[in-house]
Design a protein around this motif. Structure first.
Motif, PDB file in Angstrom:
ATOM      1  N   GLY A  91       1.090  -1.227   0.122  1.00  0.00           N
ATOM      2  CA  GLY A  91      -0.048   0.135  -0.056  1.00  0.00           C
ATOM      3  C   GLY A  91       0.962   1.899  -0.183  1.00  0.00           C
ATOM      4  N   LEU A  92       2.155   1.503   0.273  1.00  0.00           N
ATOM      5  CA  LEU A  92       2.968   2.101   0.184  1.00  0.00           C
ATOM      6  C   LEU A  92       3.443   2.525  -0.730  1.00  0.00           C
ATOM      7  N   ALA A  93       3.828   1.822  -1.383  1.00  0.00           N
ATOM      8  CA  ALA A  93       4.159   1.519  -2.587  1.00  0.00           C
ATOM      9  C   ALA A  93       3.165   2.123  -3.568  1.00  0.00           C
ATOM     10  N   VAL A  94       2.210   2.465  -3.301  1.00  0.00           N
ATOM     11  CA  VAL A  94       1.254   2.239  -4.418  1.00  0.00           C
ATOM     12  C   VAL A  94       1.349   3.769  -4.481  1.00  0.00           C
ATOM     13  N   ALA A  95       0.652   4.362  -2.799  1.00  0.00           N
ATOM     14  CA  ALA A  95       0.449   5.566  -2.738  1.00  0.00           C
ATOM     15  C   ALA A  95       1.912   6.481  -3.073  1.00  0.00           C
ATOM     16  N   ARG A  96       3.105   5.911  -2.534  1.00  0.00           N
ATOM     17  CA  ARG A  96       3.825   7.021  -3.186  1.00  0.00           C
ATOM     18  C   ARG A  96       4.113   6.527  -4.862  1.00  0.00           C
ATOM     19  N   LEU A  97       3.983   5.887  -5.455  1.00  0.00           N
ATOM     20  CA  LEU A  97       3.307   6.096  -6.779  1.00  0.00           C
ATOM     21  C   LEU A  97       2.445   6.742  -7.621  1.00  0.00           C
ATOM     22  N   ALA A  98       1.511   6.983  -6.328  1.00  0.00           N
ATOM     23  CA  ALA A  98       0.611   7.924  -6.953  1.00  0.00           C
ATOM     24  C   ALA A  98       0.963   9.581  -6.733  1.00  0.00           C
ATOM     25  N   HIS A  99       1.747   9.758  -5.845  1.00  0.00           N
ATOM     26  CA  HIS A  99       2.646  10.685  -5.737  1.00  0.00           C
ATOM     27  C   HIS A  99       3.061  11.099  -6.696  1.00  0.00           C
ATOM     28  N   PRO A 157       1.653  14.582  -8.399  1.00  0.00           N
ATOM     29  CA  PRO A 157       1.967  15.096  -7.837  1.00  0.00           C
ATOM     30  C   PRO A 157       1.082  16.483  -7.651  1.00  0.00           C
ATOM     31  N   HIS A 158       0.528  17.201  -7.748  1.00  0.00           N
ATOM     32  CA  HIS A 158      -0.595  18.027  -7.766  1.00  0.00           C
ATOM     33  C   HIS A 158      -1.664  17.656  -7.931  1.00  0.00           C
ATOM     34  N   ALA A 159      -1.936  16.577  -7.733  1.00  0.00           N
ATOM     35  CA  ALA A 159      -3.681  15.949  -7.425  1.00  0.00           C
ATOM     36  C   ALA A 159      -4.032  16.265  -6.057  1.00  0.00           C
ATOM     37  N   GLN A 160      -5.167  16.843  -6.092  1.00  0.00           N
ATOM     38  CA  GLN A 160      -6.174  17.127  -5.228  1.00  0.00           C
ATOM     39  C   GLN A 160      -7.029  16.044  -4.626  1.00  0.00           C
ATOM     40  N   CYS A 161      -7.151  15.010  -5.627  1.00  0.00           N
ATOM     41  CA  CYS A 161      -8.695  14.285  -5.777  1.00  0.00           C
ATOM     42  C   CYS A 161      -8.073  12.840  -6.320  1.00  0.00           C
ATOM     43  N   VAL A 162      -7.892  11.707  -4.902  1.00  0.00           N
ATOM     44  CA  VAL A 162      -7.468   9.974  -6.005  1.00  0.00           C
ATOM     45  C   VAL A 162      -9.007   9.992  -5.419  1.00  0.00           C
ATOM     46  N   ARG A 185      -3.190  10.524   4.579  1.00  0.00           N
ATOM     47  CA  ARG A 185      -1.834  11.556   5.785  1.00  0.00           C
ATOM     48  C   ARG A 185      -1.335  12.259   5.177  1.00  0.00           C
ATOM     49  N   ALA A 186      -1.531  12.593   3.619  1.00  0.00           N
ATOM     50  CA  ALA A 186      -0.684  12.977   2.995  1.00  0.00           C
ATOM     51  C   ALA A 186      -1.265  14.519   3.167  1.00  0.00           C
ATOM     52  N   GLY A 187      -2.473  14.792   3.140  1.00  0.00           N
ATOM     53  CA  GLY A 187      -3.658  15.795   2.382  1.00  0.00           C
ATOM     54  C   GLY A 187      -4.487  15.534   0.951  1.00  0.00           C
ATOM     55  N   ARG A 188      -4.640  14.669   0.285  1.00  0.00           N
ATOM     56  CA  ARG A 188      -5.060  14.680  -0.705  1.00  0.00           C
ATOM     57  C   ARG A 188      -6.946  13.794   0.030  1.00  0.00           C
ATOM     58  N   GLN A 189      -8.126  14.216  -0.567  1.00  0.00           N
ATOM     59  CA  GLN A 189      -8.800  14.405  -0.677  1.00  0.00           C
ATOM     60  C   GLN A 189      -8.310  12.454  -1.468  1.00  0.00           C
TER      61      GLN A 189
END
Length: 502
Positions: free
Chosen positions: A46-54, A58-63, A85-89
């Motif tokens: 899950g952490l790997a997925v979140a990192r690649l999503a970032h 990088p400027h995404a507000q909503c995922v 936790r990183a502030g994304r919706q």
């Protein structure tokens, strides 16, 4: 290759990569689960997925995350918590019974809800989203049948989104082993993060369109370096020539083909062989042409060259079939019986498929240590295997294996994710190429290029020659597509583009 310690983008230049089928991948996963504390592997995924999503957005507000009823969905739930936790919706849609999740996925759901994230269960009220990134964590490796019901509807909704899609492990609806769609729908992702192992389905048939850019994260797990199913090819540069060589040092090659109305195919193969570096190239056209095209005076013509003595045939690399029509059948017996190295393409393959005596001569070549390379497209492979094109495409690796075993020849099965296999060997999936090659004559160029490489290395195995030829052929198209995106590549221009390569 050593297991990477962080996610790596899979390219045509950083392999070769071992590819593991679903059965072997499950064994690796089960061993990793036994060797890890409860939930640890899912936490890493899950952490790997979140990192690649970032990294992707990088400027995404909503995922928007689509999570399925298994551990693939659990990976998505963990990723959603990190993104929150990183502030994304985050918009989380759980497709399946939340009360029947595997234990690690159930804990991930509880942790996500405890963090204050609302999880939508089911598709009621779910429609188009204004998300900046979509994550597909619906099915993954565990899927082995066509998605139905809400899962199929969820895949359709994912494909309707305007935002880029990141698939977790595999695009939902794609078969891990074959790259075929499991049913009528499959996710079309811009990127796929393959976890623990790389799967062959990502690199052939529909896999390349469905997966987009493939990333790999081994999650810190050391796996066997050998591939259980296939290997993804890597960079194949041109060999340097010694200063003291001359044209006779680089082998003789004959192209036999070019029936009436189809001479262009033979000239393309001959020109390609010359560009690949063959020392002397002879064109023996079935239509009886006696002079080369004005733009290729380097080529030589030899009428009825196939009637040369066995000694001459055995010393030559032969490319047969390009534009051969029905006339090619008559020239095959001496070539099958005596050619030292033989590349069979196009109408030569069709002639063999229709004639049991030619099939016998082909099989006898391997017993006499005469190497052969077949370069069929799916329809030609289907004719040789006496099956349908659909059957070939549904499992391209198995079709190539079956054809190699049937004929005793090395097989280069063309298409998206070209498959190359020698009898009894593990297949190689070519990592280069794109739809710019979907034009008339590019297959003739590939056959001639393979023959040209082989003429210079007469002791090389057909598998290594075919792998190099396919890689260089596809890499030329990739270079063209980077300069002229979306344009088709004419076969004659492909030869010149190949010359620009390494």
């Amino acid at each position: 290759m050593a297991t990477p310690k962080q996610p790596v983008r899979i390219t045509a230049h950083n392999g070769p990569w071992p590819l593991h089928d679903a059965a072997r991948s499950r064994v690796i996963e089960q061993q990793a689960l036994q060797d890890s504390p409860p939930g640890a592997l899912m936490a890493l995924a899950g952490l790997a997925v979140a990192r690649l999503a970032h990294a992707m957005a990088p400027h995404a507000q909503c995922v928007q995350l689509w999570c399925g009823p298994g551990n693939n969905g659990g990976d998505g739930l963990v990723a959603a918590r990190h993104l929150h936790r990183a502030g994304r919706q985050v918009q989380v849609n759980l497709v399946g019974d939340s009360q029947r999740l595997p234990i690690d996925a159930s804990r991930a759901l509880q942790a996500l809800q405890a963090a204050g994230v609302t999880v939508q269960v089911g598709l009621i009220g779910v429609g188009a989203s204004e998300a900046d990134l979509v994550i597909d964590a619906l099915l993954g490796l565990g899927a082995n049948r066509a998605p139905t019901g809400e899962l199929a509807d969820a895949i359709r909704l994912i494909n309707q989104q305007a935002a880029p899609v990141l698939a977790v492990d595999l695009p939902s609806g794609l078969a891990a082993d074959t790259g075929a769609w499991l049913g009528d729908v499959a996710v079309r992702a811009q990127a796929t993060l393959s976890l623990l192992t790389l799967k062959p389905g990502c690199f052939t048939h529909h896999g390349r369109d469905s997966c987009g850019t493939v990333w790999f994260d081994a999650l810190g797990v050391q796996t066997a370096a050998d591939a259980s199913t296939a290997t993804l090819s890597t960079s194949q540069g041109r060999q340097r020539r010694a200063h003291s060589t001359h044209k006779g040092s680089h082998g003789d090659l004959a192209v036999v083909g070019g029936a009436t109305g189809m001479q262009g195919a033979a000239w393309l193969a001959a020109g390609s062989a010359l560009a690949a570096g063959a020392g002397r190239v002879y064109a023996s056209l079935l239509a009886g042409a006696t002079s080369p095209p004005p733009n290729r005076p380097e080529l030589m013509t030899r009428p009825s060259w196939w009637l040369q003595t066995p000694a001459v045939l055995s010393a030559t690399t032969v490319v047969c079939g390009c534009g051969g029509g029905n006339d090619v059948r008559a020239v095959l017996p001496p070539l099958l019986s005596h050619a030292g190295r033989l590349v069979l393409d196009a109408d030569a393959l069709n002639a063999v498929a229709a004639d049991l005596s030619l099939q016998t001569l082909l099989r006898q070549r391997s017993g006499r240590q005469l190497p052969t390379l077949l370069t069929p497209h799916p329809l030609e492979a289907a004719r040789l295997l006496a099956c349908s094109v659909v059957e070939v495409q549904q499992d391209r690796l198995q079709a190539a294996r079956a054809l190699a075993d049937l004929t005793g020849a090395t097989v280069l099965l063309k298409g998206s994710g070209t498959v190359i296999v020698a009898p009894g060997e593990r297949p190689v999936i070519n990592s280069t190429g794109n739809a710019a090659l979907a034009t008339a004559g590019t297959g003739d160029v590939l056959a001639g290029w393979a023959g040209g490489l082989w003429a210079q290395r007469p002791r090389a195995g057909a598998l290594s020659v075919a792998t190099a030829a396919a890689w260089q052929h596809g890499a030329a198209a990739d270079g063209f597509a980077s300069r002229w995106p979306g344009r088709p590549l004419r076969a004659a221009a492909l030869i010149e583009t190949l010359l620009e390569g390494d």
